[in-house]
Design an enzyme around this catalytic site. Structure first.
Site, PDB file in Angstrom:
ATOM      1  N   SER A 139      -7.999 -58.960 -48.222  1.00 10.36           N
ATOM      2  CA  SER A 139      -8.464 -60.192 -48.782  1.00 10.36           C
ATOM      3  C   SER A 139      -9.955 -60.389 -48.282  1.00 10.36           C
ATOM      4  O   SER A 139     -10.324 -59.760 -47.324  1.00 10.36           O
ATOM      5  CB  SER A 139      -7.710 -61.093 -48.312  1.00 10.36           C
ATOM      6  OG  SER A 139      -8.062 -62.571 -48.362  1.00 10.36           O
ATOM      7  N   TYR A 185      -3.636 -66.072 -41.109  1.00  7.21           N
ATOM      8  CA  TYR A 185      -3.447 -65.208 -42.530  1.00  7.21           C
ATOM      9  C   TYR A 185      -4.418 -63.952 -42.734  1.00  7.21           C
ATOM     10  O   TYR A 185      -4.166 -62.918 -42.831  1.00  7.21           O
ATOM     11  CB  TYR A 185      -3.424 -66.161 -43.925  1.00  7.21           C
ATOM     12  CG  TYR A 185      -3.603 -65.102 -45.204  1.00  7.21           C
ATOM     13  CD1 TYR A 185      -2.442 -64.592 -45.539  1.00  7.21           C
ATOM     14  CD2 TYR A 185      -4.822 -65.096 -45.726  1.00  7.21           C
ATOM     15  CE1 TYR A 185      -2.748 -63.988 -46.813  1.00  7.21           C
ATOM     16  CE2 TYR A 185      -5.242 -64.543 -46.860  1.00  7.21           C
ATOM     17  CZ  TYR A 185      -4.146 -63.677 -47.234  1.00  7.21           C
ATOM     18  OH  TYR A 185      -4.313 -63.080 -48.564  1.00  7.21           O
ATOM     19  N   LYS A 233      -4.192 -59.734 -42.413  1.00  9.09           N
ATOM     20  CA  LYS A 233      -4.646 -58.806 -43.376  1.00  9.09           C
ATOM     21  C   LYS A 233      -5.588 -57.676 -42.439  1.00  9.09           C
ATOM     22  O   LYS A 233      -5.648 -56.498 -42.805  1.00  9.09           O
ATOM     23  CB  LYS A 233      -5.576 -59.473 -44.395  1.00  9.09           C
ATOM     24  CG  LYS A 233      -4.773 -60.195 -45.515  1.00  9.09           C
ATOM     25  CD  LYS A 233      -3.859 -59.455 -46.000  1.00  9.09           C
ATOM     26  CE  LYS A 233      -2.846 -59.923 -47.031  1.00  9.09           C
ATOM     27  NZ  LYS A 233      -1.865 -59.228 -47.567  1.00  9.09           N
TER      28      LYS A 233
HETATM   29  P1  NAD Z   1       2.236 -64.154 -54.459  1.00  7.11           P
HETATM   30  O1  NAD Z   1       3.120 -64.944 -53.394  1.00  7.11           O
HETATM   31  O2  NAD Z   1       2.366 -64.364 -55.889  1.00  7.11           O
HETATM   32  O3  NAD Z   1       2.877 -62.595 -54.534  1.00  7.11           O
HETATM   33  C1  NAD Z   1       3.449 -62.245 -53.239  1.00  7.11           C
HETATM   34  C2  NAD Z   1       4.883 -61.658 -53.410  1.00  7.11           C
HETATM   35  O4  NAD Z   1       5.454 -61.152 -52.553  1.00  7.11           O
HETATM   36  C3  NAD Z   1       5.659 -62.792 -53.902  1.00  7.11           C
HETATM   37  O5  NAD Z   1       6.408 -62.369 -55.180  1.00  7.11           O
HETATM   38  C4  NAD Z   1       6.933 -62.829 -52.893  1.00  7.11           C
HETATM   39  O6  NAD Z   1       8.047 -63.279 -53.107  1.00  7.11           O
HETATM   40  C5  NAD Z   1       6.820 -61.370 -52.146  1.00  7.11           C
HETATM   41  N1  NAD Z   1       7.159 -61.408 -50.756  1.00  7.11           N
HETATM   42  C6  NAD Z   1       6.903 -62.188 -49.854  1.00  7.11           C
HETATM   43  N2  NAD Z   1       7.011 -61.820 -48.743  1.00  7.11           N
HETATM   44  C7  NAD Z   1       8.073 -60.808 -48.963  1.00  7.11           C
HETATM   45  C8  NAD Z   1       8.957 -59.789 -47.986  1.00  7.11           C
HETATM   46  N3  NAD Z   1       8.895 -60.003 -46.870  1.00  7.11           N
HETATM   47  N4  NAD Z   1       9.530 -58.760 -48.809  1.00  7.11           N
HETATM   48  C9  NAD Z   1       9.355 -58.794 -50.268  1.00  7.11           C
HETATM   49  N5  NAD Z   1       8.760 -59.526 -51.137  1.00  7.11           N
HETATM   50  C10 NAD Z   1       8.148 -60.506 -50.315  1.00  7.11           C
HETATM   51  O7  NAD Z   1       1.069 -63.783 -54.097  1.00  7.11           O
HETATM   52  P2  NAD Z   1      -0.379 -62.943 -55.145  1.00  7.11           P
HETATM   53  O8  NAD Z   1      -1.296 -63.977 -55.283  1.00  7.11           O
HETATM   54  O9  NAD Z   1       0.252 -62.304 -56.248  1.00  7.11           O
HETATM   55  O10 NAD Z   1      -0.737 -61.904 -53.799  1.00  7.11           O
HETATM   56  C11 NAD Z   1      -0.315 -60.668 -53.596  1.00  7.11           C
HETATM   57  C12 NAD Z   1      -1.084 -59.947 -52.432  1.00  7.11           C
HETATM   58  O11 NAD Z   1      -2.377 -60.314 -52.546  1.00  7.11           O
HETATM   59  C13 NAD Z   1      -0.805 -60.826 -51.113  1.00  7.11           C
HETATM   60  O12 NAD Z   1      -0.658 -59.770 -50.110  1.00  7.11           O
HETATM   61  C14 NAD Z   1      -1.878 -61.611 -50.495  1.00  7.11           C
HETATM   62  O13 NAD Z   1      -2.030 -61.810 -49.391  1.00  7.11           O
HETATM   63  C15 NAD Z   1      -2.980 -60.899 -51.368  1.00  7.11           C
HETATM   64  N6  NAD Z   1      -4.190 -61.626 -51.699  1.00  7.11           N
HETATM   65  C16 NAD Z   1      -3.957 -62.647 -52.661  1.00  7.11           C
HETATM   66  C17 NAD Z   1      -5.007 -63.584 -52.813  1.00  7.11           C
HETATM   67  C18 NAD Z   1      -5.130 -64.568 -53.660  1.00  7.11           C
HETATM   68  O14 NAD Z   1      -5.985 -65.716 -53.782  1.00  7.11           O
HETATM   69  N7  NAD Z   1      -4.039 -64.758 -54.662  1.00  7.11           N
HETATM   70  C19 NAD Z   1      -6.386 -63.134 -52.247  1.00  7.11           C
HETATM   71  C20 NAD Z   1      -6.605 -62.189 -51.525  1.00  7.11           C
HETATM   72  C21 NAD Z   1      -5.331 -61.373 -51.223  1.00  7.11           C
HETATM   73  N1  UFG Z   2     -11.627 -76.363 -53.331  1.00  6.97           N
HETATM   74  C1  UFG Z   2     -11.845 -77.707 -53.568  1.00  6.97           C
HETATM   75  N2  UFG Z   2     -10.777 -78.561 -53.736  1.00  6.97           N
HETATM   76  C2  UFG Z   2      -9.519 -78.077 -53.878  1.00  6.97           C
HETATM   77  C3  UFG Z   2      -9.303 -76.547 -53.500  1.00  6.97           C
HETATM   78  C4  UFG Z   2     -10.379 -75.846 -53.123  1.00  6.97           C
HETATM   79  O1  UFG Z   2     -13.102 -78.408 -53.612  1.00  6.97           O
HETATM   80  O2  UFG Z   2      -8.557 -78.621 -54.113  1.00  6.97           O
HETATM   81  C5  UFG Z   2     -12.871 -75.690 -53.171  1.00  6.97           C
HETATM   82  C6  UFG Z   2     -12.943 -74.962 -51.757  1.00  6.97           C
HETATM   83  O3  UFG Z   2     -13.573 -75.891 -50.946  1.00  6.97           O
HETATM   84  C7  UFG Z   2     -13.848 -73.743 -52.151  1.00  6.97           C
HETATM   85  C8  UFG Z   2     -13.388 -73.401 -53.489  1.00  6.97           C
HETATM   86  O4  UFG Z   2     -12.781 -74.531 -54.048  1.00  6.97           O
HETATM   87  O5  UFG Z   2     -15.117 -74.142 -52.248  1.00  6.97           O
HETATM   88  C9  UFG Z   2     -12.239 -72.111 -53.649  1.00  6.97           C
HETATM   89  O6  UFG Z   2     -11.160 -72.581 -52.849  1.00  6.97           O
HETATM   90  P1  UFG Z   2      -9.846 -71.756 -52.873  1.00  6.97           P
HETATM   91  O7  UFG Z   2      -8.777 -72.477 -51.830  1.00  6.97           O
HETATM   92  O8  UFG Z   2      -9.393 -71.641 -54.308  1.00  6.97           O
HETATM   93  O9  UFG Z   2     -10.001 -70.386 -52.285  1.00  6.97           O
HETATM   94  P2  UFG Z   2     -10.778 -69.845 -50.916  1.00  6.97           P
HETATM   95  O10 UFG Z   2     -12.260 -69.052 -51.257  1.00  6.97           O
HETATM   96  O11 UFG Z   2     -11.013 -70.942 -50.076  1.00  6.97           O
HETATM   97  O12 UFG Z   2      -9.735 -68.913 -50.510  1.00  6.97           O
HETATM   98  C10 UFG Z   2      -9.278 -67.759 -51.411  1.00  6.97           C
HETATM   99  C11 UFG Z   2      -7.768 -67.567 -50.751  1.00  6.97           C
HETATM  100  C12 UFG Z   2      -7.688 -66.900 -49.515  1.00  6.97           C
HETATM  101  C13 UFG Z   2      -8.648 -65.615 -49.585  1.00  6.97           C
HETATM  102  C14 UFG Z   2      -9.952 -66.015 -49.954  1.00  6.97           C
HETATM  103  C15 UFG Z   2     -10.962 -64.714 -50.012  1.00  6.97           C
HETATM  104  O13 UFG Z   2      -6.816 -68.814 -50.847  1.00  6.97           O
HETATM  105  O14 UFG Z   2      -6.288 -66.379 -49.309  1.00  6.97           O
HETATM  106  O15 UFG Z   2      -9.801 -66.601 -51.252  1.00  6.97           O
HETATM  107  O16 UFG Z   2     -12.043 -65.160 -50.494  1.00  6.97           O
HETATM  108  F1  UFG Z   2      -8.707 -65.364 -48.199  1.00  6.97           F
END
Ligand code: NAD
Ligand code: UFG
Length: 385
Positions: free
Chosen positions: A157, A181, A185
């Protein structure tokens, strides 16, 4: 699609050998990829793209934060490729269950999405995050090593960068995550680097995602957060469908174009394609990959107001806004340097915020309550192309 666990109605958490034996049979694609967390938001889109690219995908997911319906819909959207999809309800913290999966099928590579991702919750429950994200990753790596499977794509991430002083943020920037979190990572990345140092047969790609948004253009796959959304766009979407009254903007006095925070939003399909590109790199024997991080973003910064406006345009819905305080720990501006992924993975994001908002609204309007929407079962297995 071969299923085990919740998809076919059983609630057991360990896969049966019989089900797995079926899952590993059949001709078709030459390469089989284990996808942990493949029922989740990004994982489900990536599995669909993998199938379309000719891979065979075996999904393991505990369904902790996802629905088996997502996997069924991937199968429906995949058409004939669905025969190359298997699902097992497995918690990656259960090493024996993972061992059973690996004992029953030969995996050419693993894409590791499974884990928890809510920044705020990670501050409240750090041990839970270390348990899923670190213990789960260690189990997976141990079982991979034991079975000689040494190709991995890991979901990292942009959270590993914390709040960099400048953007574009490139892969060499300091790694200083601000919350548990982000630290899980970074620790998982460090574990991967150590493993590679100990055994150069490993080939590992660490994908640092920026802000994934949007949904599959069919409107059948998308993000379905449990409880109050943590992120901006799922919140905006729930306001648009009438589930919440307004969106609070976390600060409008930043030194940005309109005072609101700037991020690098990336269409989830572009992100999914980034995984196919990463796998191709891992399988390219002419490249010496080692253990390498790559940013996946668009390289463009978009403010909160800009993306909310784009969503209003796409949906035709007015999103009531309330100006609130800054959220502690938020970066002012964060967007990706994408040159390394473009050069070395031959991957570049195709979609802009117009397509992201269009597809997110298509998903939201078809599934206002996500996979639990009243008519969603009708969409199971009967998706037309
Ligand atoms: P998500 O929660 O939709 O998907 C994660 C999946 O992992 C879920 O289906 C959940 O049921 C499964 N899971 C959680 N713990 C588990 C375990 N112990 N064993 C088996 N399955 C398990 O999230 P996502 O947005 O699809 O994210 C996928 C990956 O990408 C995650 O590792 C997350 O940290 C990373 N990531 C997500 C974002 C984002 O903003 N969505 C940003 C950066 C990184
Ligand atoms: N924001 C608002 N109102 C809300 C939610 C968010 O104004 O209700 C703003 C935040 O302040 C930020 C932008 O919208 O400026 C995006 O916020 P998000 O929470 O959607 O995303 P972040 O960039 O804070 O974080 C996301 C994921 C993290 C990841 C990160 C990586 O949640 O897991 O991107 O850049 F690590």
């Amino acid at each position: 699609m071969v299923v085990n666990g919740a998809v076919n109605g059983s609630s057991g958490s360990s896969p049966s050998r019989a089900a797995l034996a079926n899952g590993s049979s059949g001709s078709g694609p030459t390469r089989t990829v284990l996808v942990t967390g493949g029922a989740g938001y990004i994982g489900s889109h990536a599995v669909l793209q993998l199938l379309a690219a000719g891979f065979r995908a075996v999904v393991v997911d505990s369904l902790e934060n996802s629905s088996d319906l997502a996997v069924r819909r991937v199968a429906a959207l995949a058409g004939d490729h669905a025969r190359n999809l298997a699902f097992h309800k497995v918690d990656i913290r259960d090493e024996d269950a993972l061992e059973t999966v690996f004992a029953s099928s030969r995996f050419d590579a693993v894409i590791h999405f499974a884990g928890l991702k809510a920044v705020g919750e990670s501050v409240q429950k750090p041990l839970l995050y270390y348990d899923h994200n670190i213990l789960g990753t260690i189990n997976l790596l141990k079982v991979m090593a034991a079975h000689g499977c040494k190709k991995l794509v890991f979901s990292s991430s942009a959270a590993v960068y914390g709040s960099p002083k400048n953007s574009p943020c490139t892969e060499e920037f300091p790694l200083t995550p601000h919350n548990p979190y982000g630290r899980t990572k970074l620790i998982a990345e460090e574990i991967c680097r150590d493993i590679y140092r100990s055994d150069s047969e490993w080939r590992i790609i660490l994908l640092r995602y920026f802000n994934p948004v949007g949904a599959h253009p069919s409107g059948y796959l998308g993000e379905d957060p449990r409880g109050t959304p943590n992120n901006l766009m799922p919140f905006v979407q729930q306001v648009a469908v009438g589930r919440r009254p307004s969106v609070t903007i976390f600060g409008n006095n930043y030194a940005t174009k309109d005072g609101t925070g700037v991020r690098d939003y990336i269409h989830v399909l572009d992100l999914a394609d980034g995984h196919v590109a990463a796998l191709r790199k891992l399988f390219d024997s002419s490249s010496n990959i080692g253990c390498e991080p790559y940013n996946l973003g668009t390289g463009k910064g978009t403010s909160v107001l800009e993306i909310v406006n784009a969503f209003e345009k796409a949906s035709g819905k007015k999103i009531p806004l309330v100006i609130g305080q800054r959220r502690p720990g938020d970066a002012e501006v964060l967007f990706a340097g994408t040159g390394k992924a473009e050069r070395e993975l031959h991957w570049k994001a195709k979609y802009g915020i117009t397509e992201m908002c269009r597809d997110q609204w298509n998903w939201a309007s078809k599934n206002p309550y996500g996979y639990a929407s009243p008519d969603s079962t009708k969409q199971n297995g009967s998706i037309s192309h």
